[in-house]
Design an enzyme around this catalytic site. Structure first.
Site, PDB file in Angstrom:
ATOM      1  N   CYS A 299     -31.343 -42.629 -60.735  1.00 38.67           N
ATOM      2  CA  CYS A 299     -32.245 -42.284 -59.629  1.00 38.67           C
ATOM      3  C   CYS A 299     -33.649 -42.125 -60.199  1.00 38.67           C
ATOM      4  O   CYS A 299     -33.893 -41.227 -61.014  1.00 38.67           O
ATOM      5  CB  CYS A 299     -31.789 -40.996 -58.962  1.00 38.67           C
ATOM      6  SG  CYS A 299     -32.881 -40.441 -57.631  1.00 38.67           S
TER       7      CYS A 299
ATOM      8  N   CYS B  28     -37.789 -44.022 -52.454  1.00 41.27           N
ATOM      9  CA  CYS B  28     -36.714 -44.367 -53.385  1.00 41.27           C
ATOM     10  C   CYS B  28     -37.338 -45.026 -54.609  1.00 41.27           C
ATOM     11  O   CYS B  28     -37.871 -46.135 -54.509  1.00 41.27           O
ATOM     12  CB  CYS B  28     -35.698 -45.301 -52.727  1.00 41.27           C
ATOM     13  SG  CYS B  28     -34.412 -45.874 -53.866  1.00 41.27           S
TER      14      CYS B  28
END
Length: 264
Positions: free
Chosen positions: A78, A198
Site C-alpha cells: 500500500c 490510492c
C-alpha cells in the site's frame, strides 16, 4: 501481555486513512482475527479506516510493515499506507530516512515535515487484458481511461470490473489525461469501495501515461485524486521503470484506545 484496550494511531495520506498499531515492543493483537480488524476499520461501528498497518521490529531494517485491508485480510503493498507508517516510525525513532520491508520487499522513505516520499518497486511492463492494461505497482491495477473520473460511478463500475477480472480481483483506476493534467478515481479491492486516494494506483497511472506517450528518461508527474495531489517520479527505459518514488503529505489524525471486547 493481555490488555483491555488496544492503543492505536490514526494517519491519513491525501484522504487514504489507516489505523497504525505499534508492535515494536509487543504484538498486542493477533492479526488473523479478521472479524475484529474489520470491525475496527468500520466507519460506523469502529474507528474507521481504509486499512490497518502494524509496524514491527525487523533485523536489518528500521521496521517491517504488515498491511491489511479494511476487510481484515492481509494484502499486498500500500503506497499511501507505507507513507503514513513511515511518518509514524520516523517520529518514533527520530529519523528522517528509513529502510523498511513490506509484503513486496524492501523500501526506503524520506521525511520532511509532513511530506513523505517512498521508493516503490521497479515496474517491468504491463499486460494488456480485455479489461484494460494491468500494471503491477506493488498491487495489481487495471487502468480505464475516461473523459472525467469525477463523473464515473466508481463504486458500481469498479465493483463489476474488479469481480469480472478474476476471483482475486484487481484495483480499478478510472483516469484521464488532459494535456498532462492527470486525474484519477480508484475502486480498491479489500476496501470494496472508492477511496479518496490510492498511492499504488497513482503510481501505476503515472507509469501508464509515460509509456503510452513514449516518454523516456527521468519523469516527474503530479496526479490529482479527490483526496489531494501526489507526485510520482521515475526513470523509464523502454517499458522498465526504475527509481520509482511516490511523494506527498502524510499526517497524524489522532491517537486512541480501542476496546479488545467491544460492546455489541
Amino acid at each position: 501481555m493481555k490488555i483491555e484496550n488496544l492503543p492505536f494511531e490514526k494517519f491519513q495520506g491525501t484522504g487514504n486513512d489507516f489505523i497504525i498499531l505499534d508492535f515494536f515492543e509487543f504484538e498486542f493483537l493477533d492479526l488473523h482475527q479478521r472479524e475484529f480488524i474489520e470491525r475496527m476499520c468500520d466507519r460506523r461501528f469502529g474507528i474507521g479506516a481504509d486499512g490497518l498497518i502494524a509496524v514491527c521490529k525487523e533485523d536489518g531494517y528500521d521496521f517491517r510493515m504488515k498491511y491489511l485491508n479494511s476487510d481484515g485480510r492481509f494484502s499486498t503493498f500500500c503506497g499511501n499506507g507505507s507513507r503514513c507508517a513511515s511518518a509514524y516510525v520516523a517520529q518514533k525513532l527520530n529519523l528522517k530516512t528509513l529502510n523498511f520491508i513490506a509484503a513486496d520487499g524492501p523500501h526506503s522513505a524520506w521525511i520532511k515535515d509532513n511530506f513523505v516520499s517512498v521508493k516503490m518497486q521497479d515496474i517491468q511492463n504491463y499486460e494488456q487484458t480485455p479489461f484494460g492494461p494491468l500494471i503491477q505497482s506493488g498491487s495489481p491495477h487495471l487502468i480505464r481511461e475516461v473523459p472525467n473520473p469525477s463523473m464515473v460511478d466508481v463504486f458500481t463500475q469498479g465493483k463489476k470490473l474488479r469481480n469480472d477480472f478474476s476471483s482475486e480481483g484487481a484495483n480499478i483506476n478510472f483516469v484521464s489525461n488532459n494535456n498532462g493534467f492527470i486525474q484519477i478515481a480508484t475502486y480498491e479491492r479489500g476496501v470494496e469501495d472508492k477511496t479518496l486516494s490510492c498511492g499504488t494506483g497513482i503510481t501505476a497511472s503515472a507509469y501508464f501515461y509515460a509509456v503510452k506517450n513514449g516518454v523516456q528518461g527521468d519523469i516527474v508527474q503530479t496526479i490529482e485524486s479527490e483526496g489531494g495531489t501526489l507526485t510520482v517520479s521515475l526513470h523509464l527505459e523502454g517499458k522498465i521503470a526504475t527509481n520509482v518514488i511516490l511523494s506527498g503529505p502524510a499526517e497524524w489524525v489522532y491517537s486512541g484506545f480501542y476496546p479488545m471486547n467491544p460492546i455489541r
